[in-house]
Design a protein around this motif. Structure first.
Motif, PDB file in Angstrom:
ATOM      1  N   VAL A  40      16.019  46.317  42.446  1.00  0.00           N
ATOM      2  CA  VAL A  40      16.381  47.119  43.607  1.00  0.00           C
ATOM      3  C   VAL A  40      16.732  46.157  44.738  1.00  0.00           C
ATOM      4  O   VAL A  40      16.186  45.056  44.827  1.00  0.00           O
ATOM      5  N   ASN A  41      17.662  46.580  45.604  1.00  0.00           N
ATOM      6  CA  ASN A  41      18.195  45.697  46.639  1.00  0.00           C
ATOM      7  C   ASN A  41      18.281  46.421  47.981  1.00  0.00           C
ATOM      8  O   ASN A  41      18.473  47.641  48.020  1.00  0.00           O
ATOM      9  N   GLU A  44      21.254  48.809  48.573  1.00  0.00           N
ATOM     10  CA  GLU A  44      21.156  50.144  47.971  1.00  0.00           C
ATOM     11  C   GLU A  44      20.360  51.087  48.865  1.00  0.00           C
ATOM     12  O   GLU A  44      20.693  52.275  48.992  1.00  0.00           O
ATOM     13  N   SER A  45      19.322  50.557  49.489  1.00  0.00           N
ATOM     14  CA  SER A  45      18.542  51.362  50.427  1.00  0.00           C
ATOM     15  C   SER A  45      19.397  51.786  51.611  1.00  0.00           C
ATOM     16  O   SER A  45      19.362  52.950  52.047  1.00  0.00           O
ATOM     17  N   ARG A  48      21.838  54.530  50.524  1.00  0.00           N
ATOM     18  CA  ARG A  48      21.166  55.818  50.334  1.00  0.00           C
ATOM     19  C   ARG A  48      20.811  56.473  51.669  1.00  0.00           C
ATOM     20  O   ARG A  48      20.850  57.698  51.811  1.00  0.00           O
ATOM     21  N   GLN A  64      22.560  55.078  41.517  1.00  0.00           N
ATOM     22  CA  GLN A  64      22.110  53.969  42.341  1.00  0.00           C
ATOM     23  C   GLN A  64      21.931  52.729  41.473  1.00  0.00           C
ATOM     24  O   GLN A  64      21.596  52.822  40.302  1.00  0.00           O
ATOM     25  N   GLY A  65      22.181  51.575  42.050  1.00  0.00           N
ATOM     26  CA  GLY A  65      21.876  50.327  41.385  1.00  0.00           C
ATOM     27  C   GLY A  65      23.083  49.544  40.935  1.00  0.00           C
ATOM     28  O   GLY A  65      24.087  50.103  40.506  1.00  0.00           O
ATOM     29  N   SER A  66      22.978  48.215  41.026  1.00  0.00           N
ATOM     30  CA  SER A  66      24.050  47.302  40.649  1.00  0.00           C
ATOM     31  C   SER A  66      23.611  46.333  39.556  1.00  0.00           C
ATOM     32  O   SER A  66      24.213  46.250  38.504  1.00  0.00           O
ATOM     33  N   ARG A  95      27.341  52.129  40.926  1.00  0.00           N
ATOM     34  CA  ARG A  95      26.032  52.621  41.395  1.00  0.00           C
ATOM     35  C   ARG A  95      25.307  53.382  40.285  1.00  0.00           C
ATOM     36  O   ARG A  95      24.852  54.509  40.485  1.00  0.00           O
ATOM     37  N   HIS A  98      20.385  51.953  37.743  1.00  0.00           N
ATOM     38  CA  HIS A  98      19.006  52.447  37.725  1.00  0.00           C
ATOM     39  C   HIS A  98      18.933  53.640  36.768  1.00  0.00           C
ATOM     40  O   HIS A  98      18.803  54.801  37.157  1.00  0.00           O
ATOM     41  N   TYR A 290      10.996  51.345  46.150  1.00  0.00           N
ATOM     42  CA  TYR A 290      11.710  51.230  47.423  1.00  0.00           C
ATOM     43  C   TYR A 290      10.770  51.214  48.610  1.00  0.00           C
ATOM     44  O   TYR A 290      11.086  50.621  49.654  1.00  0.00           O
TER      45      TYR A 290
END
Length: 306
Positions: A40-41, A44-45, A48, A64-66, A95, A98, A290
């Motif tokens: 998680v990065n 991304e937060s 969102r 979500q997620g790379s 994205r 996840h 997160y």
């Protein structure tokens, strides 16, 4: 069916949930990966929460997620050198990492070195490419002394190590709890907070030649006050301040290539660079992951294990 993280509107951690979705089918030039690890990065937060909606608008429901690492289970046409059973790492721009399964373009993947852990492999792309671009942007090398804010965080910890690989001296700004780790990596640690400028001057009596900011705008102003030329300052986060002060803003997109990822994977698998892992969570505990990330005081990466 497979499990995947989703959110239906911009908002806080409470908008995240895990849904049952169809397993994607790989298109031409893609392979289907069963995800073993996906970090998680902070970006991304921010996406969102809607902070980057003007630049990167979401389509709801959004995934979500790379970052990702996993095993190829199916290939589309023109899948290059990849075959079912191959262990891989890389990234997706859609994205979607996840999740238990994700289709990934083959030019976004490399074969995973056998001695690279799943957690490190699934954390490498975003922090690695971001750190690589930042170090390259400031032109650091032998004879340089470089200041780094957030020096023990996800990106900062990699920045410190890449600077040392290039032969630069490093003054790493971090909490005292992370000073022993920084010393072990060959950096000079300095505690953040009141009196920081004087502590940096004491740690680098000949001055700083460059500065990499991974935390926020106040550090750009600090670097300028310490006499660092704007063209040798890079930030991965304080874009408004960078525009005002004339510093660089090179991050992951400036080093988004399989060649760079291969170079980084070799550095990690050979032991020259470490990807610290702060914590791991199962996919169903994505909100907790997160929550920990957004405290902004973790040493290293937080990783989902789908």
């Amino acid at each position: 069916m497979a499990r995947a993280v989703r959110f239906d509107q911009y908002g806080g951690i409470e908008v995240l949930y895990v849904a049952d979705v169809d397993v994607p089918a790989p298109a031409r030039g893609e392979v289907l990966v069963a995800v073993r690890a996906a970090s998680v990065n902070p970006g991304e937060s921010a996406m969102r929460q809607g902070y980057l909606a003007d630049l990167y608008p979401a389509s709801f429901p959004s995934g979500q997620g790379s970052d990702l690492a996993g095993v190829v289970t199916q290939t589309g046409e023109e899948s290059g050198t990849f075959a079912p059973g191959d262990e891989v790492l890389g990234w997706t721009d859609a994205r979607t990492s996840h999740a238990q399964y994700v289709s990934v373009p083959v030019d976004h993947l490399i074969h995973k070195p056998a001695n690279l852990s799943w957690e490190a492999a699934g954390s490498l792309y975003v922090v690695g490419a971001t750190a690589y671009a930042a170090v390259r942007a400031v032109g650091a090398g032998p004879g340089d002394t470089v200041g780094v804010s957030g020096a023990a965080g996800g990106v900062g910890s990699v920045v410190v190590q890449l600077l040392r690989v290039r032969g630069a001296e490093v003054v790493g700004i971090a909490s005292p709890a992370n000073h022993a780790w920084l010393r072990a990596k060959g950096a000079t640690p300095v505690e953040y907070g009141p009196g920081l400028a004087q502590r940096v001057r004491e740690a680098a009596p000949s001055g700083l030649d460059a500065f990499i900011d991974t935390f926020g705008k106040d550090y750009l102003e600090l670097a300028i006050d310490l006499g660092v030329a704007p063209e040798r300052i890079d930030t991965i986060i304080a874009f408004e301040a960078a525009g005002r002060l004339g510093t660089k803003t090179e991050g992951s997109s400036a080093a988004a290539s399989a060649d760079v990822l291969s170079e980084l994977a070799e550095l990690v698998s050979s032991g020259r660079v470490e990807i610290p892992v702060a914590a791991t969570y199962p996919l169903d505990r994505v909100r907790e992951a997160y929550e920990e990330l957004e405290r902004r005081h973790t040493h290293g990466k937080i990783v989902l294990l789908p």
